[in-house]
Design a protein around this motif. Structure first.
Motif, mmCIF file in Angstrom:
data_model
loop_
_atom_site.group_PDB
_atom_site.id
_atom_site.type_symbol
_atom_site.label_atom_id
_atom_site.label_comp_id
_atom_site.label_asym_id
_atom_site.label_seq_id
_atom_site.Cartn_x
_atom_site.Cartn_y
_atom_site.Cartn_z
ATOM 1 N N SER A 228 0.796 -1.230 0.000
ATOM 2 C CA SER A 228 0.000 0.000 0.000
ATOM 3 C C SER A 228 0.821 1.269 0.000
ATOM 4 N N GLY A 229 2.092 1.191 0.437
ATOM 5 C CA GLY A 229 2.891 2.389 0.630
ATOM 6 C C GLY A 229 2.742 2.976 2.012
ATOM 7 N N TYR A 230 1.846 2.408 2.835
ATOM 8 C CA TYR A 230 1.687 2.878 4.207
ATOM 9 C C TYR A 230 2.844 2.361 5.064
ATOM 10 N N ASP A 231 2.835 2.743 6.342
ATOM 11 C CA ASP A 231 3.843 2.259 7.274
ATOM 12 C C ASP A 231 3.656 0.768 7.532
ATOM 13 N N GLU A 232 4.765 0.108 7.897
ATOM 14 C CA GLU A 232 4.701 -1.305 8.253
ATOM 15 C C GLU A 232 3.994 -1.469 9.601
ATOM 16 N N VAL A 233 3.164 -2.485 9.705
ATOM 17 C CA VAL A 233 2.652 -2.883 11.013
ATOM 18 C C VAL A 233 3.833 -3.438 11.812
ATOM 19 N N PRO A 234 4.142 -2.906 12.990
ATOM 20 C CA PRO A 234 5.266 -3.431 13.774
ATOM 21 C C PRO A 234 5.087 -4.922 14.056
ATOM 22 N N ALA A 235 6.183 -5.658 13.933
ATOM 23 C CA ALA A 235 6.142 -7.109 14.164
ATOM 24 C C ALA A 235 6.371 -7.409 15.639
ATOM 25 N N SER A 236 5.739 -6.647 16.495
ATOM 26 C CA SER A 236 6.002 -6.696 17.930
ATOM 27 C C SER A 236 5.057 -7.612 18.682
ATOM 28 N N GLY A 237 3.979 -8.045 18.023
ATOM 29 C CA GLY A 237 3.001 -8.868 18.699
ATOM 30 C C GLY A 237 1.706 -8.891 17.913
ATOM 31 N N ILE A 238 0.602 -9.147 18.600
ATOM 32 C CA ILE A 238 -0.720 -9.162 17.982
ATOM 33 C C ILE A 238 -1.469 -7.890 18.372
ATOM 34 N N PHE A 239 -2.059 -7.252 17.377
ATOM 35 C CA PHE A 239 -2.868 -6.068 17.624
ATOM 36 C C PHE A 239 -4.340 -6.467 17.687
ATOM 37 N N LYS A 240 -5.091 -5.806 18.571
ATOM 38 C CA LYS A 240 -6.542 -6.003 18.632
ATOM 39 C C LYS A 240 -7.219 -4.642 18.473
ATOM 40 N N TYR A 241 -8.282 -4.652 17.680
ATOM 41 C CA TYR A 241 -8.972 -3.409 17.335
ATOM 42 C C TYR A 241 -10.456 -3.610 17.606
ATOM 43 N N SER A 242 -10.954 -2.885 18.577
ATOM 44 C CA SER A 242 -12.358 -3.024 18.952
ATOM 45 C C SER A 242 -13.256 -2.354 17.918
ATOM 46 N N LEU A 243 -14.279 -3.065 17.493
ATOM 47 C CA LEU A 243 -15.258 -2.510 16.559
ATOM 48 C C LEU A 243 -16.464 -1.926 17.296
ATOM 49 N N ARG A 244 -16.415 -1.965 18.619
ATOM 50 C CA ARG A 244 -17.517 -1.447 19.411
ATOM 51 C C ARG A 244 -17.364 0.030 19.744
ATOM 52 N N GLN A 245 -16.114 0.489 19.831
ATOM 53 C CA GLN A 245 -15.867 1.869 20.216
ATOM 54 C C GLN A 245 -14.650 2.400 19.468
ATOM 55 N N VAL A 246 -14.633 3.693 19.271
ATOM 56 C CA VAL A 246 -13.533 4.325 18.551
ATOM 57 C C VAL A 246 -12.276 4.299 19.419
ATOM 58 N N GLY A 247 -11.161 3.970 18.817
ATOM 59 C CA GLY A 247 -9.896 3.948 19.549
ATOM 60 C C GLY A 247 -8.780 3.431 18.671
ATOM 61 N N ASN A 248 -7.568 3.469 19.199
ATOM 62 C CA ASN A 248 -6.414 2.973 18.474
ATOM 63 C C ASN A 248 -6.243 1.474 18.700
ATOM 64 N N PRO A 249 -5.622 0.778 17.768
ATOM 65 C CA PRO A 249 -5.334 -0.640 17.987
ATOM 66 C C PRO A 249 -4.470 -0.836 19.229
ATOM 67 N N GLU A 250 -4.757 -1.890 19.968
ATOM 68 C CA GLU A 250 -4.003 -2.214 21.179
ATOM 69 C C GLU A 250 -3.020 -3.338 20.880
ATOM 70 N N LEU A 251 -1.759 -3.165 21.301
ATOM 71 C CA LEU A 251 -0.716 -4.165 21.060
ATOM 72 C C LEU A 251 -0.590 -5.094 22.254
ATOM 73 N N ILE A 252 -0.605 -6.399 21.972
ATOM 74 C CA ILE A 252 -0.254 -7.417 22.966
ATOM 75 C C ILE A 252 1.092 -7.988 22.529
ATOM 76 N N PRO A 253 2.178 -7.633 23.213
ATOM 77 C CA PRO A 253 3.521 -8.010 22.755
ATOM 78 C C PRO A 253 3.729 -9.526 22.726
ATOM 79 N N TRP A 254 4.572 -9.956 21.790
ATOM 80 C CA TRP A 254 4.896 -11.385 21.703
ATOM 81 C C TRP A 254 5.439 -11.912 23.018
#
Length: 401
Positions: A123-149
């Motif tokens: 896409s040309g966008y920034d890389e998703v950091p390979a730091s763990g798994i991200f979770k993104y709530s579809l219930r409320q507005v907010g940023n993705p939350e990182l759960i580190p490996w």
């Protein structure tokens, strides 16, 4: 493509599949009443059934579909040995999970704002950091939350600081560990095995391992860029490659090692550079462009095969960069600066190299296999004595042995 709604969120999924494993192509995404999985990866090992007989997408989804709680999803993803990027939609809990493996061997890029999230392989966008798994709530507005490996039980390799006066004791174990890393990556590979081959010790070790494992035909793909007023045969990697090819033929006479020169003219470079520059974004240095152009031309030559072995990860682990040698020679000992430099190179390989290389090779429908970044091998190499990697004789000492 697939469109669905989860709560107030509108989900659009677009996908293309490169069939690598199993008797038939498995359309993506795969889904049931709860989960929707998009998977770009290879599972070489882990607690999964059917890996040798079916597409690993199905093997993975069977495990995920049995999950009831979020922790179970995390446990499944953390158990994977192999390169991957994924998205997983949990319609029941209205959550989107996504991420890349620890070394970032598959591309995943993102763009998000207050009320939208876009994830793409290219896409040309920034890389998703390979730091763990991200979770993104579809219930409320907010940023993705990182759960580190590290919180998910994935062992993060740390460079050991000790040295040894018995280095020969490590050579056999090193060879066996590397052979197994290569062997794991021969799954769903035809009798013809292409490998990027400069003739340097990294590519030579991969080729020798393939010979030892009984591959009947090894394609040695050697790239040379045009140099003004000189022929391609005068390019250093071409000469090194031919000499290394001769040595392989001498050592493994029963294996067909086919040397395949790939000549990149100045006209070819200029013609394809704009396209290559789009693929490597957000990387944008001259070095990125040169590396990417070589890989792009190799990928174009790989067909009709669909995978290529490459040596990425060796320099980072075994002191292959000039700055590693400089740090060692300045003090003639193993300072914290050298250890920190090796650790930094391994930690940042996902952001600097791997996504870029995956996008370049995938442009031709080619998949890379990285034996130096095998999870078991990296854990082993990180605990090797420092003087097995770089010493007064050479860098990459144990590879050269």
């Amino acid at each position: 493509s697939l469109e669905c709604r989860v709560g107030q969120a509108r989900i659009l999924l677009y996908f293309a599949v490169l069939h690598m494993r199993g008797p038939m192509t498995v359309p993506q995404p795969v889904s049931d009443d709860r989960f929707v999985l998009q998977w770009n990866g290879e599972i070489f090992d882990g607690p999964f059934e059917g890996l040798k007989t079916e597409c690993d997408t199905l093997s993975l989804f069977k495990k995920i579909s049995k999950c009831t709680f979020e922790d179970e999803i995390f446990k499944v993803m953390a158990s994977i040995e192999g390169p991957f990027a994924f998205t997983l939609l949990d319609r029941l809990n209205q959550t989107l999970y996504f991420g890349r493996d620890l070394y970032g061997r598959r591309s995943l890029q993102w763009n998000y704002s207050q009320n939208s999230l876009e994830l793409c392989s290219v896409s040309g966008y920034d890389e998703v950091p390979a730091s763990g798994i991200f979770k993104y709530s579809l219930r409320q507005v907010g940023n993705p939350e990182l759960i580190p490996w590290s919180q998910l039980g994935v062992a993060i390799p740390r460079i050991a600081s000790h040295v040894s006066d018995q280095l020969d004791n490590f050579i056999d174990e090193f060879e066996e560990c590397f052979l197994q890393a290569v062997k794991r990556r021969l799954v769903n590979v035809s009798n013809s095995v292409p490998t990027l081959f400069s003739g340097g010790v990294d590519s030579l070790l991969i080729a020798a391992a393939l010979c030892k494992l009984g591959c009947p035909l090894i394609r040695l793909l050697n790239v040379a860029f045009a140099v003004e007023d000189e022929g391609f045969e005068k390019v250093p990697d071409r000469g090194t490659g031919r000499l290394a090819h001769e040595e392989l033929v001498r050592l493994f006479p029963s294996t067909e090692c086919k040397f395949e020169p790939i000549d990149v003219t100045a006209e070819m470079f200029r013609a394809h550079l704009p396209h290559v520059k789009r693929l490597i974004q957000p990387n944008d240095t001259v070095m990125d462009e040169s590396i990417a152009m070589g890989l792009w031309c190799v990928a174009k030559a790989v067909r009709p095969d669909r995978v290529v072995f490459v040596g990425m990860g060796a320099d980072e682990q075994f002191g292959g960069y000039t700055r590693h040698s400089v740090l060692f020679k300045e003090s003639n000992t193993y300072t914290d600066l050298l250890i920190d430099e090796l650790q930094m190179d391994l930690d940042r390989i996902s952001g600097r190299n791997m996504g870029r290389d995956d996008r370049i090779l995938s442009d031709h429908g080619i998949e890379a296999r990285f034996p130096f970044l095998d999870e078991t091998f990296v854990q082993f190499s990180s605990q090797l004595p420092l003087n097995a990697k770089i010493n007064q004789q050479s860098n990459k000492w144990i590879i050269r042995q």
